[in-house]
Design a protein around this motif. Sequence first.
Motif, mmCIF file in Angstrom:
data_model
loop_
_atom_site.group_PDB
_atom_site.id
_atom_site.type_symbol
_atom_site.label_atom_id
_atom_site.label_comp_id
_atom_site.label_asym_id
_atom_site.label_seq_id
_atom_site.Cartn_x
_atom_site.Cartn_y
_atom_site.Cartn_z
ATOM 1 N N GLN A 601 21.465 -32.403 49.889
ATOM 2 C CA GLN A 601 20.947 -33.256 50.965
ATOM 3 C C GLN A 601 19.413 -33.302 50.947
ATOM 4 O O GLN A 601 18.814 -34.314 51.321
ATOM 5 C CB GLN A 601 21.451 -32.797 52.324
ATOM 6 N N ILE A 602 18.766 -32.221 50.486
ATOM 7 C CA ILE A 602 17.308 -32.247 50.365
ATOM 8 C C ILE A 602 16.899 -33.162 49.213
ATOM 9 O O ILE A 602 15.945 -33.946 49.318
ATOM 10 C CB ILE A 602 16.747 -30.824 50.182
ATOM 11 N N LYS A 603 17.625 -33.091 48.104
ATOM 12 C CA LYS A 603 17.334 -33.980 46.981
ATOM 13 C C LYS A 603 17.458 -35.438 47.398
ATOM 14 O O LYS A 603 16.627 -36.285 47.042
ATOM 15 C CB LYS A 603 18.292 -33.698 45.822
ATOM 16 N N GLN A 604 18.518 -35.749 48.158
ATOM 17 C CA GLN A 604 18.735 -37.128 48.585
ATOM 18 C C GLN A 604 17.603 -37.613 49.481
ATOM 19 O O GLN A 604 17.150 -38.757 49.369
ATOM 20 C CB GLN A 604 20.079 -37.235 49.315
ATOM 21 N N GLN A 605 17.132 -36.743 50.368
ATOM 22 C CA GLN A 605 16.047 -37.142 51.256
ATOM 23 C C GLN A 605 14.728 -37.274 50.507
ATOM 24 O O GLN A 605 13.931 -38.171 50.797
ATOM 25 C CB GLN A 605 15.922 -36.136 52.405
ATOM 26 N N LEU A 606 14.510 -36.409 49.525
ATOM 27 C CA LEU A 606 13.313 -36.541 48.699
ATOM 28 C C LEU A 606 13.353 -37.822 47.869
ATOM 29 O O LEU A 606 12.328 -38.452 47.623
ATOM 30 C CB LEU A 606 13.167 -35.321 47.788
ATOM 31 N N ALA A 607 14.562 -38.208 47.455
ATOM 32 C CA ALA A 607 14.719 -39.467 46.712
ATOM 33 C C ALA A 607 14.294 -40.645 47.583
ATOM 34 O O ALA A 607 13.575 -41.537 47.138
ATOM 35 C CB ALA A 607 16.169 -39.630 46.256
ATOM 36 N N LEU A 608 14.751 -40.639 48.844
ATOM 37 C CA LEU A 608 14.378 -41.715 49.764
ATOM 38 C C LEU A 608 12.873 -41.690 50.022
ATOM 39 O O LEU A 608 12.211 -42.736 50.046
ATOM 40 C CB LEU A 608 15.148 -41.573 51.076
ATOM 41 N N PHE A 609 12.316 -40.487 50.223
ATOM 42 C CA PHE A 609 10.871 -40.323 50.433
ATOM 43 C C PHE A 609 10.101 -40.948 49.271
ATOM 44 O O PHE A 609 9.153 -41.718 49.453
ATOM 45 C CB PHE A 609 10.558 -38.827 50.562
ATOM 46 N N TRP A 610 10.538 -40.602 48.047
ATOM 47 C CA TRP A 610 9.857 -41.107 46.851
ATOM 48 C C TRP A 610 9.951 -42.632 46.774
ATOM 49 O O TRP A 610 8.950 -43.305 46.495
ATOM 50 C CB TRP A 610 10.465 -40.480 45.605
ATOM 51 N N ASN A 611 11.130 -43.171 47.026
ATOM 52 C CA ASN A 611 11.304 -44.617 46.934
ATOM 53 C C ASN A 611 10.402 -45.345 47.914
ATOM 54 O O ASN A 611 9.767 -46.357 47.578
ATOM 55 C CB ASN A 611 12.768 -44.987 47.206
ATOM 56 N N ILE A 612 10.356 -44.855 49.159
ATOM 57 C CA ILE A 612 9.542 -45.506 50.178
ATOM 58 C C ILE A 612 8.059 -45.455 49.803
ATOM 59 O O ILE A 612 7.347 -46.461 49.857
ATOM 60 C CB ILE A 612 9.778 -44.856 51.553
ATOM 61 N N MET A 613 7.595 -44.282 49.396
ATOM 62 C CA MET A 613 6.185 -44.141 49.057
ATOM 63 C C MET A 613 5.826 -44.952 47.815
ATOM 64 O O MET A 613 4.740 -45.541 47.730
ATOM 65 C CB MET A 613 5.844 -42.663 48.835
ATOM 66 N N HIS A 614 6.746 -44.990 46.848
ATOM 67 C CA HIS A 614 6.485 -45.719 45.602
ATOM 68 C C HIS A 614 6.335 -47.222 45.869
ATOM 69 O O HIS A 614 5.376 -47.849 45.418
ATOM 70 C CB HIS A 614 7.611 -45.469 44.608
ATOM 71 N N VAL A 615 7.280 -47.783 46.625
ATOM 72 C CA VAL A 615 7.239 -49.226 46.887
ATOM 73 C C VAL A 615 6.091 -49.561 47.840
ATOM 74 O O VAL A 615 5.405 -50.575 47.664
ATOM 75 C CB VAL A 615 8.588 -49.722 47.449
ATOM 76 N N SER A 616 5.853 -48.712 48.856
ATOM 77 C CA SER A 616 4.807 -49.008 49.831
ATOM 78 C C SER A 616 3.411 -48.920 49.232
ATOM 79 O O SER A 616 2.454 -49.421 49.808
ATOM 80 C CB SER A 616 4.909 -48.076 51.045
ATOM 81 N N SER A 617 3.286 -48.293 48.061
ATOM 82 C CA SER A 617 1.978 -48.264 47.389
ATOM 83 C C SER A 617 1.605 -49.644 46.860
ATOM 84 O O SER A 617 0.435 -49.911 46.578
ATOM 85 C CB SER A 617 1.998 -47.253 46.236
#
Length: 631
Positions: A601-617
């Motif tokens: 569940q931590i990996k999944q949340q980090l995946a979402l974190f990464w996706n949001i930050m990557h696209v929002s850049s």
Amino acid sequence: MNTIQVPKADSSKKTSKLSKTMMILGIIVGLFILAGIGLSFLFSGEDSVEVKMNSILVVSFSETLNEYTLDAGPFSESTSASFLEVLHAVKNAKNDPLISGIYIKAAGTPLGFAKLEEIIEAIKDFKKSKKFIYAFIETGSKSDYLLASYADSIFMPKEGLAEIQAPGASVMFYKGILEKMGVSIHVEQFEEYKSAGETFSKDKFSQPAKEEIAVILNARAQRMYQLIATGRNIPIRTIQEAFDRGVYASDSLLSLHFIDGIAQESEVKEKIKRKIESINLKKSGSSDKIKNLSMISLTEYSEAKNAYKNPLKAPENQQLAIINGVGAIRSGKSGSSNPFDQGTMEIASSSMASDIRKAKEDINIKAIILRIDSPGGSVIASDELWNEIKSAKKVKPIYASMSDVAASGGYYIPMACDTIIAHPQTITGSIGVIAMIPYLSGTLNKLGITIDTLSTGASSQDMNVMMPMTERSQMKLKSQMYPIYQRFVQKVADSRKMTFDQARALAKGRVWLGNDAKNNKLVDTLGGLGLAISMAKKRIGISDSMDIIIKSYPEKKDFLEELFSTITKTKRNEEAQILSDQSSFMSFVHHIVTSNMLPLQIKQQLALFWNIMHVSSKEKVLLTMPYIPMF
């Protein structure tokens, strides 16, 4: 005394010689690799899998079950079966005289609820053949037990453990750690349920976020209890009480009739041998003893040449295409991946648009199925794909099949299809937009850095991340977001044949399960990938009893082409070099994070974190959903 001066070597010539040397070495290494590939291809035919009499199909998921698989290369082991291949394997095993039964082995890898329930339906259909199904759980998750609950008999070792506990959610909020670094994330959302950005700006759930997630968790918990009660023939109240208490040990599970016996795996395999011998005795009078079990994996069975194949086949010029859209949505071509994801799958708009055009232009493909498993991402990329689908459906029918998740941008794209099919457990909707801007003035202050500015106009410092957020910047951001949100809602209204106000009432960023989405007319019908294939076949005049050729996209890459591309690749621009430099670091991060060091569940949340930050850049406004547990 004369001084002898040695002339300095021309550095450009040195570089040229070095480049030539490296090129020669590269060619030599390449020739050795090609020779190895040739030998691997030469002898690969000798290792082809054969289904033997009295074989047992092993249903086990040691890796994440994906919608499609990519070629692992000639030196790698075969990749795991795709979701569609799993469904076909179980379906074909039902009618295969070489397959005596199924052995479900828990591997501790949680499956998405929608995929899991469709596999259970395939298992239930297999049971109509009167062939046996045994299950073994050494350690397992809720999804492992749910799948095993449809076996004839479930066994666990004495010291086995199973996570039989009520579903719940634990979500990480990053506001505190960002504040320690002096970073302030300004989040705007349309509307109150569009809560993906709240994990960056809050330290706990907002009430709307808590409400929408709680509805999904409760609905899924009740569905899980219903399925287990049916599979095990145990009252649903008993199931719920056991999950509320949390039961783990094998002896407790046995006393509750959750399992049928305590045995080591070797003992279970002996039971299977005796079962096969008993069946053979009844069928043919044979009293031969089974010395060695023939166990065949889903991947092996899918590749076996002598496995059962439906003799009824559609004409070769009447085919279907399944275009898989899996992962976060971004602009550009596929290639880079999220280091926290369990795999390398993403929806890169240029690549997926190319796949749609290929399917549209292929004269043998008569209908297209868009298979979506995505939490959303880029607005620009989603709209690009929406337009590509609108163009393609003028030529041939396109069905959308929603997998575990098809929300926000993952809902935006399928809206362009003729028909939307969602599984009852699909998470969809999330019709809304968010924007996230990190402000670093606090970080600069901590470092003792001051900022002075020069402006040529009133807008010069708008949304300057080195300075605190101003009211002017906030209003400007909202003015940029709202038209995008309006267009999203209007597309929903046009696609689903409702008014803008009706669409907005269902929007506001709220996520829905497939059942509720159907009741709210956000999707057309309920079902899985199998139903989508059946509907597409019917549309083009093919009987559902016939097998049809299905072309899957993205296509597997040709290894030799990839090899030559790698050998001859040169630095094209500075950005490419930066990405190359980053990739080695990301590979290291990927190795650490995808190991067993972190809970899933931590990996999944980090995946979402990464996706949001990557696209929002790259884009201020995003179409993405909040984190919701996969199971």
